[in-house]
Every structure is written in structure tokens, then in C-alpha cells.
Design a protein around this motif. Sequence first.
Motif, mmCIF file in Angstrom:
data_model
loop_
_atom_site.group_PDB
_atom_site.id
_atom_site.type_symbol
_atom_site.label_atom_id
_atom_site.label_comp_id
_atom_site.label_asym_id
_atom_site.label_seq_id
_atom_site.Cartn_x
_atom_site.Cartn_y
_atom_site.Cartn_z
ATOM 1 N N SER A 288 -2.372 8.644 4.136
ATOM 2 C CA SER A 288 -1.477 9.163 5.142
ATOM 3 C C SER A 288 -1.267 10.243 5.887
ATOM 4 C CB SER A 288 -0.041 9.274 4.077
ATOM 5 O OG SER A 288 0.903 9.725 4.453
ATOM 6 N N ASP A 289 -0.941 9.846 7.208
ATOM 7 C CA ASP A 289 -0.965 11.055 8.145
ATOM 8 C C ASP A 289 0.120 11.974 7.920
ATOM 9 O OD1 ASP A 289 -3.200 10.172 9.753
ATOM 10 O OD2 ASP A 289 -2.024 8.815 10.850
ATOM 11 N N GLU A 290 1.202 11.688 7.431
ATOM 12 C CA GLU A 290 2.302 12.516 7.121
ATOM 13 C C GLU A 290 2.068 13.242 5.837
ATOM 14 O OE1 GLU A 290 6.054 10.221 6.546
ATOM 15 O OE2 GLU A 290 6.508 10.072 8.867
ATOM 16 N N ARG B 134 7.495 13.903 3.091
ATOM 17 C CA ARG B 134 6.100 13.371 3.562
ATOM 18 C C ARG B 134 5.239 13.028 2.456
ATOM 19 N NH1 ARG B 134 4.459 17.961 7.672
ATOM 20 N NH2 ARG B 134 5.634 19.367 6.131
ATOM 21 N N ALA B 135 5.318 13.508 1.054
ATOM 22 C CA ALA B 135 4.436 13.328 -0.013
ATOM 23 C C ALA B 135 5.305 13.513 -1.211
ATOM 24 C CB ALA B 135 3.224 14.132 0.155
ATOM 25 N N ASP C 6 -6.509 11.609 2.002
ATOM 26 C CA ASP C 6 -5.528 10.832 1.813
ATOM 27 C C ASP C 6 -5.303 9.675 3.070
ATOM 28 O OD1 ASP C 6 -2.868 11.119 -0.119
ATOM 29 O OD2 ASP C 6 -2.432 9.855 1.378
ATOM 30 N N PRO D 114 8.180 8.667 -0.563
ATOM 31 C CA PRO D 114 7.358 7.518 0.142
ATOM 32 C C PRO D 114 6.808 6.483 -0.952
ATOM 33 C CG PRO D 114 5.950 9.722 -0.156
ATOM 34 C CD PRO D 114 7.256 9.838 -0.618
ATOM 35 N N ARG E 8 -8.737 12.457 6.625
ATOM 36 C CA ARG E 8 -8.030 11.024 6.391
ATOM 37 C C ARG E 8 -9.038 10.026 6.029
ATOM 38 N NH1 ARG E 8 -6.585 6.223 8.532
ATOM 39 N NH2 ARG E 8 -4.327 5.863 8.616
ATOM 40 N N CYS F 141 -6.445 10.933 -2.862
ATOM 41 C CA CYS F 141 -5.068 10.543 -2.776
ATOM 42 C C CYS F 141 -4.247 11.814 -3.106
ATOM 43 C CB CYS F 141 -4.567 9.504 -3.924
ATOM 44 S SG CYS F 141 -5.722 8.135 -3.722
ATOM 45 N N LEU G 137 4.594 4.382 -0.603
ATOM 46 C CA LEU G 137 3.154 4.227 -0.468
ATOM 47 C C LEU G 137 2.336 5.278 -1.506
ATOM 48 C CD1 LEU G 137 0.580 3.533 1.170
ATOM 49 C CD2 LEU G 137 0.960 5.645 2.548
ATOM 50 N N ASP H 194 -8.995 6.209 3.542
ATOM 51 C CA ASP H 194 -8.399 5.078 2.822
ATOM 52 C C ASP H 194 -9.429 5.193 1.419
ATOM 53 O OD1 ASP H 194 -7.441 2.925 1.350
ATOM 54 O OD2 ASP H 194 -7.803 1.780 3.105
#
Length: 306
Positions: free
Chosen positions: A158-160, A101-102, A156, A220, A182, A133, A222, A184
Motif C-alpha cells: 500500500s502506497d498510503e 492510511r494504515a 508493504d 483499510p 514497496r 506487511c 486491505l 507485494d
Amino acid sequence: MTEELATIVDFIRYGASRFGAAGLTFGHSYDNAIDEATHLVLHALHLPHDLSPAYGGARLTAGEKRSVLELIDRRVDEHRPVAYLTGEAWFAGLKFKSDARALVPRSPIAELIQGGFSPWLDERHVERALDLCTGSGCIGIAMAAHNPDWQVDLADVSDEALALARENVEFQDVGDRVEVIRSDLFAGLAGRRYDLIVSNPPYVTEQEFAALPAEYSHEPKLGLTAGADGLDFALRILVQAPEHLTDDGVLIVEVGESERALVALLPQIPFNWIEFAVGQMGVFLLDRADLVTHAAAIRAVAARRG
């Protein structure tokens, strides 16, 4: 052949030899085959990572041998980082949960945290800090664990990743001082100001990403890529950070190999490139005052990128 293996040291040596013969890449918490094999073997045996060498001659049972060999085979066959195989990684002296997930926890910023950010914060008072991040949450959680009087936000997009970060907040029992948000970059942090902002954002160029070893394909994308020069996120952070720093606040950002590109774009900025035990590693520090002074130049460079 493996019937000849008996002790903990035997299996660590065997695993390291297998990893070397397979041409595996090391860069996810460890930089060599011996340390990776040690982590894997001790995890499989449910033993602490700092086990005394005195136990190296302890013999494994048949079931333990199967468990260790299965993990060694998976590391070789799948090229999956050891942290993902074991579900754990060490950062700044602390154990964290780690999965796909990260990104696997890793950053020279760990050295800064364990050293109390000295000398950079020696004369500064910190009450609120931000890990931007955050990924697994390792940087921000480590800051909170090593500084019990700090309040720390983890942000971060990313929800995961945030789900994993929350698990690590609970695992390290710092939930009373750490908030997971959460956001961006700074978009979800309106009105929040910090004495210290630390960020390890994506900074791998698209060209570098295409050439990365197989181990990185399990992480990921991302969390890795940041445009043609690796600076898509770093420049946005430079533009937006002053609004979220206190007057005497400090920004610390890791940009890795994109350091040269950043200096070329903004040669007038007085970046403080931090020296670590192994040398300079693409981590800069700026005071809010410097960000404000050079805000127009930073915005102009960011605007040209669209």
C-alpha cells in the motif's frame, strides 16, 4: 451536566462512562474505556501519556473543556478509533503517528520486541530484519529502536501505508538503519535475505470482517481481510520465506484466530506457538530449516487454493 466536571480525573471518568454507555468497542491499542479516555483527555490537554496521578486533580480551563468534550463526542458519535482522533498510538513503548492510511498499531509482537525476542533469539545473531506487511511501520521501527545494531526493511504493497511508515521512520529518527520498500509480500525484495522476518499480515476472514464492530470500518480493508479462512497471505509467506531467510534465519508471523485453520491445513509443520503474558495469541515461529523440510507440503496446500 458537564458544567460539574472540573478536573482531569473528572473528564477521564466522564469519557469512560460515555464510552461504556454507548457500547463502544475497544481493541485498537486499548482494551477498556478508562485507558481510551485517558489517552484522549491527555492528548487534548497536550500532556504526556505517563502523566503522574498527582496531576489528576488539576482543573481545566473553559477552552480545554471544550476540546476534550469535542473529542469525547466524536468518539461516541463516529465510533472512530481514538488513535485516529488523536493522530497517535503507542506501540512497544514508542509513540507513532496513526491515521486511516494504515491499521492502528497493535500486536502482541510488541511484547516480543520489548523482551528482546527472548528466548527465541538468545543464541542467534541478527544483523538484518524485515517487517513484512508493515502498515504504519510500527513493528519494524520498534525492532530498530530497541536493537540499534540491526538494519531493518519495512515492506508493504500500500502506497498510503508506506507514506505513513516513512513519516514514522523520520519521527523516530531511525532512517539511517531502516529502509521502506514497496513490495507485494516478497515480490519487491529479490536478492534480499534476512536473519529475522516478522510479519503481521491480514488474517481476518471475510465472515469475521462482515461482523466486525463499526470501529474497524475506519481502517483499510486491505490490511484486515485474507480470504475465507484468513490464511491467503500467511500461506504465501510460508512458501516464499525460505528464499529470503539466511540459513539460521527465523520467521515469526501473527495469524490470530486463523491459528486453528492453519494447523488443520498443515498438521505436520512444527509450529512454535508463542506464549505471551496473557497467553497464546496466534503468533508462530519457524526456523528456515523447518520451512525447507516441509516446503513440498506447504506448496501443495498453497497450490490447491489457486
